[in-house]
Scaffold this motif. Sequence first.
Motif, mmCIF file in Angstrom:
data_model
loop_
_atom_site.group_PDB
_atom_site.id
_atom_site.type_symbol
_atom_site.label_atom_id
_atom_site.label_comp_id
_atom_site.label_asym_id
_atom_site.label_seq_id
_atom_site.Cartn_x
_atom_site.Cartn_y
_atom_site.Cartn_z
ATOM 1 N N ASP A 1 0.824 -1.217 0.000
ATOM 2 C CA ASP A 1 0.000 0.000 0.000
ATOM 3 C C ASP A 1 0.855 1.263 0.000
ATOM 4 O OD1 ASP A 1 -2.280 -1.525 -0.001
ATOM 5 O OD2 ASP A 1 -2.603 -1.388 2.170
ATOM 6 N N GLU A 2 2.063 1.182 0.553
ATOM 7 C CA GLU A 2 2.926 2.359 0.647
ATOM 8 C C GLU A 2 3.707 2.636 -0.635
ATOM 9 O OE1 GLU A 2 3.714 1.964 5.487
ATOM 10 O OE2 GLU A 2 5.229 1.319 4.053
ATOM 11 N N GLU A 3 3.648 1.684 -1.576
ATOM 12 C CA GLU A 3 4.336 1.875 -2.849
ATOM 13 C C GLU A 3 3.656 2.995 -3.645
ATOM 14 O OE1 GLU A 3 6.903 0.462 -4.334
ATOM 15 O OE2 GLU A 3 7.350 -1.370 -3.219
ATOM 16 N N THR A 4 4.470 3.769 -4.373
ATOM 17 C CA THR A 4 3.947 4.794 -5.281
ATOM 18 C C THR A 4 4.663 4.654 -6.621
ATOM 19 O OG1 THR A 4 5.589 6.497 -4.744
ATOM 20 C CG2 THR A 4 3.651 6.350 -3.307
ATOM 21 N N LYS A 5 4.198 5.400 -7.587
ATOM 22 C CA LYS A 5 4.860 5.353 -8.900
ATOM 23 C C LYS A 5 6.298 5.883 -8.813
ATOM 24 C CE LYS A 5 3.126 9.893 -10.381
ATOM 25 N NZ LYS A 5 2.399 10.632 -11.427
ATOM 26 N N ASP A 6 6.548 6.761 -7.841
ATOM 27 C CA ASP A 6 7.898 7.314 -7.701
ATOM 28 C C ASP A 6 8.867 6.337 -7.031
ATOM 29 O OD1 ASP A 6 7.222 9.825 -8.814
ATOM 30 O OD2 ASP A 6 6.347 10.457 -6.906
ATOM 31 N N THR A 7 8.339 5.356 -6.289
ATOM 32 C CA THR A 7 9.212 4.393 -5.608
ATOM 33 C C THR A 7 9.286 3.063 -6.344
ATOM 34 O OG1 THR A 7 7.388 3.593 -4.221
ATOM 35 C CG2 THR A 7 8.715 5.418 -3.366
ATOM 36 N N LYS A 8 8.549 2.937 -7.433
ATOM 37 C CA LYS A 8 8.532 1.671 -8.169
ATOM 38 C C LYS A 8 9.944 1.334 -8.660
ATOM 39 C CE LYS A 8 6.036 -0.799 -11.797
ATOM 40 N NZ LYS A 8 5.024 -0.702 -12.873
ATOM 41 N N GLY A 9 10.391 0.129 -8.363
ATOM 42 C CA GLY A 9 11.726 -0.304 -8.772
ATOM 43 C C GLY A 9 12.831 0.130 -7.825
ATOM 44 N N HIS A 10 12.461 0.820 -6.741
ATOM 45 C CA HIS A 10 13.448 1.274 -5.767
ATOM 46 C C HIS A 10 13.196 0.614 -4.414
ATOM 47 C CE1 HIS A 10 14.960 4.426 -8.455
ATOM 48 N NE2 HIS A 10 13.692 4.704 -8.744
ATOM 49 N N TYR A 11 14.229 0.585 -3.597
ATOM 50 C CA TYR A 11 14.103 0.066 -2.240
ATOM 51 C C TYR A 11 13.952 1.249 -1.284
ATOM 52 C CZ TYR A 11 15.557 -4.475 -4.003
ATOM 53 O OH TYR A 11 15.623 -5.657 -4.682
ATOM 54 N N PHE A 12 12.930 1.185 -0.425
ATOM 55 C CA PHE A 12 12.720 2.285 0.505
ATOM 56 C C PHE A 12 12.122 1.761 1.808
ATOM 57 C CE2 PHE A 12 8.532 1.818 -1.320
ATOM 58 C CZ PHE A 12 7.664 2.123 -0.286
ATOM 59 N N ILE A 13 12.216 2.582 2.839
ATOM 60 C CA ILE A 13 11.593 2.269 4.121
ATOM 61 C C ILE A 13 10.889 3.522 4.640
ATOM 62 C CG2 ILE A 13 13.182 0.434 4.807
ATOM 63 C CD1 ILE A 13 14.661 2.528 6.499
ATOM 64 N N VAL A 14 10.050 3.327 5.631
ATOM 65 C CA VAL A 14 9.408 4.435 6.336
ATOM 66 C C VAL A 14 9.729 4.281 7.818
ATOM 67 C CG1 VAL A 14 7.574 4.638 4.608
ATOM 68 C CG2 VAL A 14 7.240 3.164 6.603
ATOM 69 N N GLU A 15 9.340 5.276 8.604
ATOM 70 C CA GLU A 15 9.663 5.237 10.031
ATOM 71 C C GLU A 15 9.063 4.012 10.714
ATOM 72 O OE1 GLU A 15 8.768 8.853 12.038
ATOM 73 O OE2 GLU A 15 10.188 10.056 10.871
ATOM 74 N N ALA A 16 7.898 3.575 10.265
ATOM 75 C CA ALA A 16 7.267 2.388 10.862
ATOM 76 C C ALA A 16 8.140 1.147 10.686
ATOM 77 C CB ALA A 16 5.889 2.160 10.233
ATOM 78 N N ASP A 17 8.892 1.070 9.568
ATOM 79 C CA ASP A 17 9.786 -0.071 9.344
ATOM 80 C C ASP A 17 10.964 -0.040 10.314
ATOM 81 O OD1 ASP A 17 8.138 -0.745 7.196
ATOM 82 O OD2 ASP A 17 9.296 0.501 5.812
ATOM 83 N N ILE A 18 11.472 1.167 10.591
ATOM 84 C CA ILE A 18 12.561 1.306 11.562
ATOM 85 C C ILE A 18 12.106 0.794 12.931
ATOM 86 C CG2 ILE A 18 13.973 2.980 12.823
ATOM 87 C CD1 ILE A 18 14.953 2.582 10.031
ATOM 88 N N LYS A 19 10.879 1.181 13.324
ATOM 89 C CA LYS A 19 10.363 0.753 14.625
ATOM 90 C C LYS A 19 10.052 -0.743 14.641
ATOM 91 C CE LYS A 19 8.290 5.314 15.461
ATOM 92 N NZ LYS A 19 7.024 6.084 15.594
ATOM 93 N N GLU A 20 9.672 -1.291 13.486
ATOM 94 C CA GLU A 20 9.285 -2.697 13.400
ATOM 95 C C GLU A 20 10.489 -3.635 13.470
ATOM 96 O OE1 GLU A 20 6.883 -5.967 13.173
ATOM 97 O OE2 GLU A 20 6.099 -3.914 13.125
ATOM 98 N N PHE A 21 11.571 -3.260 12.782
ATOM 99 C CA PHE A 21 12.672 -4.215 12.595
ATOM 100 C C PHE A 21 13.964 -3.847 13.340
ATOM 101 C CE2 PHE A 21 10.161 -4.554 8.581
ATOM 102 C CZ PHE A 21 9.702 -5.849 8.775
ATOM 103 N N THR A 22 14.030 -2.684 13.972
ATOM 104 C CA THR A 22 15.259 -2.286 14.664
ATOM 105 C C THR A 22 14.927 -1.745 16.051
ATOM 106 O OG1 THR A 22 15.385 0.073 14.055
ATOM 107 C CG2 THR A 22 16.124 -1.527 12.415
ATOM 108 N N ALA A 23 15.999 -1.511 16.824
ATOM 109 C CA ALA A 23 15.836 -0.930 18.162
ATOM 110 C C ALA A 23 16.162 0.564 18.159
ATOM 111 C CB ALA A 23 16.742 -1.663 19.149
ATOM 112 N N LEU A 24 16.287 1.155 16.967
ATOM 113 C CA LEU A 24 16.611 2.576 16.876
ATOM 114 C C LEU A 24 15.454 3.432 17.386
ATOM 115 C CD1 LEU A 24 18.324 2.879 13.368
ATOM 116 C CD2 LEU A 24 19.424 3.050 15.600
ATOM 117 N N LYS A 25 15.810 4.548 17.998
ATOM 118 C CA LYS A 25 14.815 5.528 18.406
ATOM 119 C C LYS A 25 14.665 6.562 17.286
ATOM 120 C CE LYS A 25 15.621 5.180 23.399
ATOM 121 N NZ LYS A 25 16.003 5.925 24.635
#
Length: 256
Positions: free
Chosen positions: A200-224
Amino acid sequence: MASSDLEQICSYINEKIGNIKKFLSLRNCGQEPTLKTILNKIGNEIMVVNELLNKLELEIQYQEQTTKSLKELHESLEEDYKDVEHLKENIPPHLPQVTVTQNVVKGSDLDPEEPVKVEEPGATKKPPKEQRHIKEMPFITSEEFNGIPAYMKSRLTYCQINDVIKEINKAVVSKYKILHQPKKSTMSTAVRNLYHRFTDEETKDTKGHYFIVEADIKEFTALKVDKRFHVILNILRHCRRLSEVRGGGLTRYVIT
């Protein structure tokens, strides 16, 4: 940093401290105008010593982090070596042995009129599907770090920035391992919810690129995700490690 360089810095610092002690011994000699010059010199010497101590502290932090990383790498290599040796010494006896045989057929035994039959090999298994490569962010080099404006990096160290890059890469890999799964594959409810959020977070501008959002940082890492984190993101944009794509109330950090 070589030990000789560290000794030179310590010697230089000790020399500056000695000069400060000499200047301070003259402080109570009176209130003559000439003492103002001496006090100015003391102030300058203190600033120089403070700057040197800051540089020395950063260098010590970098050396400690490097030593720790090398120790971890050494331990990991030792474990891998032990595993390889164990496998080498404990090959299961039921595994087929690779042998090379050569069938010799005399020419007189062949009928020149009869075509030679070639036995077709049995059906071979399809090779496993290659895993798709996931793009990761390269670490900052020491030259790049030195080129970052002082106002931008403030008191952040080289190791601190690369530690954040390591965690961002961890989030990218975790996210796209889920996205690269076939849609019909078996997933838990939590993983399937993540899969749908990612798409759902994919857009035409991110198609074919690798990206993350802040929710991914909170989901997969211990970073603040705090002010310090966004300062480092700004540095990574400066070093062309990522770019931003905004839309739909989200900021997408695209790996460049």
